[in-house]
Design a protein around this motif. Sequence first.
Motif, PDB file in Angstrom:
ATOM      1  N   ILE A  12     -49.615 -14.344  22.449  1.00 47.79           N
ATOM      2  CA  ILE A  12     -49.372 -15.117  21.228  1.00 47.79           C
ATOM      3  C   ILE A  12     -49.540 -14.232  19.994  1.00 47.79           C
ATOM      4  N   ILE A  13     -50.602 -13.430  19.981  1.00 47.12           N
ATOM      5  CA  ILE A  13     -50.836 -12.527  18.847  1.00 47.12           C
ATOM      6  C   ILE A  13     -49.705 -11.511  18.731  1.00 47.12           C
ATOM      7  N   ILE A  61     -48.329 -23.385  18.376  1.00 44.84           N
ATOM      8  CA  ILE A  61     -48.665 -22.428  17.310  1.00 44.84           C
ATOM      9  C   ILE A  61     -47.722 -22.511  16.116  1.00 44.84           C
ATOM     10  N   GLY A  62     -46.616 -23.207  16.241  1.00 41.97           N
ATOM     11  CA  GLY A  62     -45.648 -23.269  15.150  1.00 41.97           C
ATOM     12  C   GLY A  62     -45.481 -24.679  14.629  1.00 41.97           C
ATOM     13  N   SER A  63     -45.358 -24.813  13.324  1.00 40.96           N
ATOM     14  CA  SER A  63     -45.167 -26.145  12.749  1.00 40.96           C
ATOM     15  C   SER A  63     -43.690 -26.486  12.604  1.00 40.96           C
ATOM     16  N   LYS A  64     -42.881 -25.505  12.211  1.00 36.61           N
ATOM     17  CA  LYS A  64     -41.455 -25.747  12.004  1.00 36.61           C
ATOM     18  C   LYS A  64     -40.575 -25.092  13.061  1.00 36.61           C
ATOM     19  N   GLY A  65     -41.127 -24.168  13.822  1.00 38.08           N
ATOM     20  CA  GLY A  65     -40.355 -23.560  14.896  1.00 38.08           C
ATOM     21  C   GLY A  65     -39.588 -22.316  14.515  1.00 38.08           C
ATOM     22  N   TYR A  66     -39.820 -21.784  13.318  1.00 37.11           N
ATOM     23  CA  TYR A  66     -39.058 -20.621  12.852  1.00 37.11           C
ATOM     24  C   TYR A  66     -39.838 -19.320  13.006  1.00 37.11           C
ATOM     25  N   VAL A 215     -52.790 -22.529  27.854  1.00 35.51           N
ATOM     26  CA  VAL A 215     -51.877 -22.189  26.756  1.00 35.51           C
ATOM     27  C   VAL A 215     -52.281 -22.935  25.489  1.00 35.51           C
ATOM     28  N   PHE A 216     -52.617 -24.205  25.650  1.00 31.75           N
ATOM     29  CA  PHE A 216     -53.056 -25.009  24.504  1.00 31.75           C
ATOM     30  C   PHE A 216     -54.333 -24.430  23.896  1.00 31.75           C
ATOM     31  N   ALA A 217     -55.287 -24.075  24.753  1.00 31.35           N
ATOM     32  CA  ALA A 217     -56.554 -23.515  24.268  1.00 31.35           C
ATOM     33  C   ALA A 217     -56.329 -22.183  23.556  1.00 31.35           C
ATOM     34  N   TRP A 222     -55.991 -19.129  18.516  1.00 32.36           N
ATOM     35  CA  TRP A 222     -55.291 -18.230  17.599  1.00 32.36           C
ATOM     36  C   TRP A 222     -55.071 -18.883  16.237  1.00 32.36           C
ATOM     37  N   LEU A 223     -54.741 -20.159  16.216  1.00 31.40           N
ATOM     38  CA  LEU A 223     -54.553 -20.844  14.937  1.00 31.40           C
ATOM     39  C   LEU A 223     -55.843 -20.843  14.119  1.00 31.40           C
TER      40      LEU A 223
END
Length: 254
Positions: A12-13, A61-66, A215-217, A222-223
């Motif tokens: 993710i990082i 991890i993404g709010s808008k998906g971009y 994955v959720f954890a 990371w957030l």
Amino acid sequence: MIKKFRLYLLLIILTEVISFVGWLIPEIGAVGFFAVAVVALLFSVEKLEYGLLFLFAELFIGSKGYLFSYEYEGALFSARIALFLVVMSAWLGKIILDWMDISKAPKIDFEPWMAKSKEFMQQDLWSVSKKITGQTKEASVKVKVKPSVYFYFGLFFLAITWSIVNGILRHNGFNNVFFDFNAWVYFAVIFPFAYIIKNYHKEKLEKFLHSLFIVFAAGITWLSIKTMILFYLFSHDISHGIDKIYKWVRDTGV
């Protein structure tokens, strides 16, 4: 579990770092967009649950998906849309292959149907229904049919379809119509999820759900780290590069 958590967190990082570099250099961003789509497709074809892990990791991890995006003729397509199309395509492919496989195709036995048809032709409709259900005519009137869950989903997707048609009839542009309704279409992810639940045995299903939780954890971890880093950067007088970081966070919506 710890090893998987570390692996997912590092991935993710790494993805976010590449996203930032891709934002600075659009060519790298475009390559990243297609790389994510291709890798997700390969994993989804191999095992559908891998594709769902990709998809949900991006959602976490993404709010808008971009995180990655690709611009085509003025329309900006996000990695979220690409992952959705990839997973749904892999799911449809597996459905088609299952139907093409004779061993998995539904078998139709005509003998019971022919026997019932013959019985129906020889007797009146009520006597047959009474024999099958064992109910009296008065009792059968009180029977209430409970709508299936598919009925409600059907109404839901019917409403979405009408919203698309209504948007087109009101002469809205394709971009406006598409980007207005596409988020609702994401509910269709329930079908690949249902496919996994139906076709996987208990141990394999539990393994997938366990991986999804990791994955959720990792995403939440990371957030939290990213939020603290951004809080520190924006709350201190750091002028070098802070404007680029702000614009990247704003544009990607992560």
